[in-house]
Structure formats: C-alpha cells, structure tokens
Design a protein around this motif. Structure first.
Motif, mmCIF file in Angstrom:
data_model
loop_
_atom_site.group_PDB
_atom_site.id
_atom_site.type_symbol
_atom_site.label_atom_id
_atom_site.label_comp_id
_atom_site.label_asym_id
_atom_site.label_seq_id
_atom_site.Cartn_x
_atom_site.Cartn_y
_atom_site.Cartn_z
ATOM 1 N N LEU A 146 92.043 16.121 1.242
ATOM 2 C CA LEU A 146 92.653 15.878 0.612
ATOM 3 C C LEU A 146 93.096 14.938 0.941
ATOM 4 O O LEU A 146 93.630 13.959 -0.478
ATOM 5 N N GLY A 147 93.553 14.177 1.712
ATOM 6 C CA GLY A 147 94.467 12.564 1.687
ATOM 7 C C GLY A 147 93.821 11.910 1.190
ATOM 8 O O GLY A 147 93.983 10.627 0.101
ATOM 9 N N ILE A 148 92.582 11.821 1.273
ATOM 10 C CA ILE A 148 91.451 10.891 -0.180
ATOM 11 C C ILE A 148 91.494 10.981 -0.998
ATOM 12 O O ILE A 148 91.680 10.473 -2.090
ATOM 13 N N LEU A 149 91.804 13.008 -1.770
ATOM 14 C CA LEU A 149 91.789 12.855 -3.294
ATOM 15 C C LEU A 149 92.976 12.359 -3.808
ATOM 16 O O LEU A 149 92.494 12.440 -5.175
ATOM 17 N N ALA A 150 94.140 12.332 -2.756
ATOM 18 C CA ALA A 150 95.107 12.669 -3.286
ATOM 19 C C ALA A 150 95.456 11.250 -4.114
ATOM 20 O O ALA A 150 96.375 11.113 -4.881
ATOM 21 N N LEU A 151 94.167 10.035 -3.875
ATOM 22 C CA LEU A 151 94.431 8.502 -4.338
ATOM 23 C C LEU A 151 94.469 9.152 -6.066
ATOM 24 O O LEU A 151 94.248 7.930 -6.466
ATOM 25 N N VAL A 152 93.547 9.970 -6.151
ATOM 26 C CA VAL A 152 93.092 10.319 -7.713
ATOM 27 C C VAL A 152 94.919 10.042 -8.255
ATOM 28 O O VAL A 152 94.981 9.356 -8.957
ATOM 29 N N PRO A 153 95.436 10.813 -8.527
ATOM 30 C CA PRO A 153 97.013 10.990 -9.350
ATOM 31 C C PRO A 153 97.336 10.071 -8.501
ATOM 32 O O PRO A 153 98.138 9.256 -10.112
ATOM 33 N N VAL A 154 97.483 9.418 -7.839
ATOM 34 C CA VAL A 154 98.586 8.621 -6.938
ATOM 35 C C VAL A 154 97.913 6.836 -8.680
ATOM 36 O O VAL A 154 98.274 5.824 -8.770
ATOM 37 N N ALA A 155 96.517 7.071 -7.988
ATOM 38 C CA ALA A 155 96.133 5.848 -9.651
ATOM 39 C C ALA A 155 96.234 5.721 -10.423
ATOM 40 O O ALA A 155 96.171 5.391 -11.588
ATOM 41 N N ILE A 156 96.713 7.067 -11.215
ATOM 42 C CA ILE A 156 96.709 7.526 -12.645
ATOM 43 C C ILE A 156 97.835 7.474 -12.931
ATOM 44 O O ILE A 156 98.184 6.947 -13.815
ATOM 45 N N TYR A 157 99.043 7.891 -12.153
ATOM 46 C CA TYR A 157 100.583 7.506 -12.686
ATOM 47 C C TYR A 157 101.455 6.840 -13.381
ATOM 48 O O TYR A 157 101.571 7.277 -14.343
ATOM 49 N N PRO A 158 100.498 5.662 -12.967
ATOM 50 C CA PRO A 158 101.646 4.636 -13.187
ATOM 51 C C PRO A 158 100.970 4.247 -15.116
ATOM 52 O O PRO A 158 101.512 3.962 -16.132
ATOM 53 N N PHE A 159 99.653 4.704 -15.667
ATOM 54 C CA PHE A 159 99.258 4.627 -16.431
ATOM 55 C C PHE A 159 99.802 5.691 -17.654
ATOM 56 O O PHE A 159 99.657 6.422 -18.694
ATOM 57 N N ALA A 160 100.340 7.310 -17.180
ATOM 58 C CA ALA A 160 100.454 8.300 -17.787
ATOM 59 C C ALA A 160 101.294 7.997 -18.680
ATOM 60 O O ALA A 160 101.923 8.091 -19.802
ATOM 61 N N LYS A 161 102.691 6.763 -18.680
ATOM 62 C CA LYS A 161 103.690 7.319 -19.168
ATOM 63 C C LYS A 161 102.673 5.800 -20.790
ATOM 64 O O LYS A 161 103.660 6.340 -21.510
ATOM 65 N N ARG A 162 101.866 6.034 -21.233
ATOM 66 C CA ARG A 162 101.343 5.115 -21.734
ATOM 67 C C ARG A 162 100.948 6.446 -22.767
ATOM 68 O O ARG A 162 100.203 6.464 -24.303
ATOM 69 N N PHE A 163 100.312 7.435 -22.275
ATOM 70 C CA PHE A 163 99.611 8.577 -22.836
ATOM 71 C C PHE A 163 100.362 10.071 -22.982
ATOM 72 O O PHE A 163 99.592 10.654 -23.878
ATOM 73 N N THR A 164 101.126 10.420 -22.037
ATOM 74 C CA THR A 164 101.793 11.144 -22.289
ATOM 75 C C THR A 164 102.784 11.651 -22.114
ATOM 76 O O THR A 164 103.526 10.638 -21.786
ATOM 77 N N TRP A 165 103.664 12.677 -22.754
ATOM 78 C CA TRP A 165 105.597 12.249 -22.520
ATOM 79 C C TRP A 165 106.069 12.537 -21.336
ATOM 80 O O TRP A 165 106.799 13.418 -21.830
ATOM 81 N N TRP A 166 104.845 13.183 -20.559
ATOM 82 C CA TRP A 166 104.730 14.378 -19.340
ATOM 83 C C TRP A 166 104.560 13.284 -18.238
ATOM 84 O O TRP A 166 103.235 13.845 -17.865
#
Length: 320
Positions: A146-166
C-alpha cells in the motif's frame, strides 16, 4: 508570515508559521531545503499524520489488541509523515515552479526565489523518499504494498489543478492513504472500516483544503489554475457544510463497523470522536470569511486541532 512584520531570515517563505524553528534555529545551509519540505509550516505534516493515528487506534479497537509493535507504528507514522510530506511538497514545487512564481503567496518558495535549483530539489526528493521507504520496509507486506501504491496519487496531485476543478480530491486520496496503510500494518489485512475511515478523511480534506485554496482564488483565476474554491465561489459555505456532514457520518460509520457493537459503552465513547471533529468544523464555518486571507490561513491551520480531537476518545475506548 513573520513576527512584528519583519522577516526573521532572508529567504523566509511568505506563509511560513510565525517564529518557526527553520528560520530561527536550523543551520543556514539547510534552511532552503527544509523550507522546500515545508518544515517551516508543520500543519501539512499533521494533516498527513492524523489519519494514520486514526487508523491505528481504530484497528486496535477492532481487534482489541495492543502490541509493542503498535508503538513503533505510532512513532514511524510521525517520522514517515514528516518525510513523505516533505518529499511530496518537494515534488509539488518542482512541477509548479513556473506557476509559483506568478502567485504572490508562493513566489517566495525556494525554487522560484532561486534558493534551490531544480537539480538540488530532485536530489533532496530522492533522499527523503529513500529514508521513508526504509521505514516502510519495517511494516508487514500488505502495508509495504500500500505504501508503494501511494506514490501514484502523490505523483498525480501536482498536475490535478491543470485538468480538473476538483484537485482537492486527489489531495484527499494522497493525504489520507495512511488510514489504509496503518490499519493493514496492525491487522495484516485491509478491511471495510479502514476504507470508510479513509473516505471520511477525504471529506475532511475537501473541507480544509477548499478553505486553504480561497487564499489564492484570484491569482489562480488569472493563471488558469483550477480548484474547488474557484468552482464553488460564494457557494463555498454550503459545500463546506456538506463535506462536514460527510466527514462526521463516514467516521461514525467507520467506528461502528470497527467495533461491531460488542461493548456499547466503549462504542459510545469512541463515537464522541467524530462528533468532536464535527463540532470543531462547525466552529470553523461560524468564523469563515472568504475575503479574510489571514483568517482563512488560521482556520486551515486549526485543522490540526480538529484532527486531534477524535484520538483521545478512541484511546479511552480501548480501556473501557
């Protein structure tokens, strides 16, 4: 922010906590890197850590067991939260370095202000992540996965404000992952109470980070950055009430699922935890002024106290 309206140290970040230890006591050569990790703004570490402690205590209530290893889990969560929050913020600042320079509140951060190079930031990111990974390896296999899998949302988050209002949803996915990880570290498996607690944490994140995002709403509009603050606008209080209700209802459900009603008195004590969280969130709503930037920051930071409130009730329930 700094005491008396003066900077305690050249290079201090605009929204750093007043009188923080980094500006005053850290070795000068380490200050830019510690600022990159937000060590001068500890609220983020608390917000990452608290769902971990929720998950640990609720897992102990679930199986009625408290082991010596749980003490290590408790301590490791604190160290890991500091490191992973630092690594995540470093990654965020690397990806946002051009945006941060255009926003008044973030222009003083180490990369846009020239205190740290991108190469130096990447090296610092790797160091923090490797130490955190070494700590993760002391946990059971499910928790490591689960700790390794957590890297996926951590990597995506900084880009989220570029493609979603949420983008706050992506922050919630990342910041509350510890509830899942720590539950599995204690029990060796992932179960529904942990998932429901995780969802409660996500609702709480949507609440506090929407408040936080209102500080930058005007600058974000100018540069095209999306957020729930911009999406909701003047309707934010109505949405914040919805997130409040969701957080309390979901945490209440998680407690009930975890304890299974075996001991009604202990269950009642534990249920005071989500209710206390909800009362603090109501207190924040009563003081919310979307045009008061310092007030917004103060309310956001007060969520450390909000997140701490369930813990004593969960702990007391263990001994009832």
């Amino acid at each position: 922010m700094s005491g008396g309206g003066q900077r305690p140290e050249a290079g201090s970040v605009a929204d750093a906590a007043k009188g923080n230890w980094v500006d005053h006591y850290a070795p000068a050569r380490w200050r830019p890197y510690l600022r990159l990790s937000r060590a001068d703004r500890p609220i983020g570490t608390w917000l990452l850590l608290l769902p971990c402690w929720w998950g640990l205590l609720l897992a102990m209530l679930h199986d009625g067991q408290a082991r010596v290893f749980d003490l290590w889990i408790f301590v490791a969560c604190g160290i890991g939260a500091f490191l992973m929050r630092g690594a995540g913020c470093t990654w965020n600042d690397i990806t946002d370095r051009h945006i941060d320079g255009s926003v008044a509140r973030t222009a003083s951060r180490p990369i846009p202000s020239g205190q740290v190079s991108v190469k130096g930031a990447l090296a610092w990111l790797v160091v923090q992540a490797l130490v955190a990974f070494a700590i993760l390896l002391t946990f059971p296999a499910m928790a490591i996965a689960l700790g390794i899998l957590a890297l996926v949302p951590v990597a995506i988050y900084p880009f989220a404000k570029r493609f979603t209002w949420w983008p706050q949803i992506f922050l919630g996915i990342a910041f509350n992952w510890g509830a899942l990880l720590v539950w599995s570290a204690h029990t060796g498996r992932l179960e529904w109470p942990a998932v429901v607690l995780y969802l409660a944490g996500m609702a709480w994140t949507l609440f506090y980070d929407t408040i936080y995002a209102h500080q930058d709403a005007e600058d974000d509009a100018l540069i095209g950055v999306k957020s729930t603050a911009r999406l909701f606008g003047a309707q934010s209080p109505k949405w914040l009430r919805r997130f409040l209700v969701a957080a309390v209802v979901l945490m209440t459900a998680a407690v009930i699922l975890a304890m299974r009603g075996d001991d009604p008195i202990a269950l009642l004590v534990a249920l005071l935890g989500p209710w206390a969280l909800g009362l603090h969130m109501m207190w924040q709503l009563a003081r919310l002024d979307l045009d008061d930037t310092p007030g917004l920051l103060a309310l956001f930071r007060s969520n450390r106290d909000a997140g701490l409130l369930p813990l004593p009730f969960f702990a007391i329930a263990l001994f009832v």
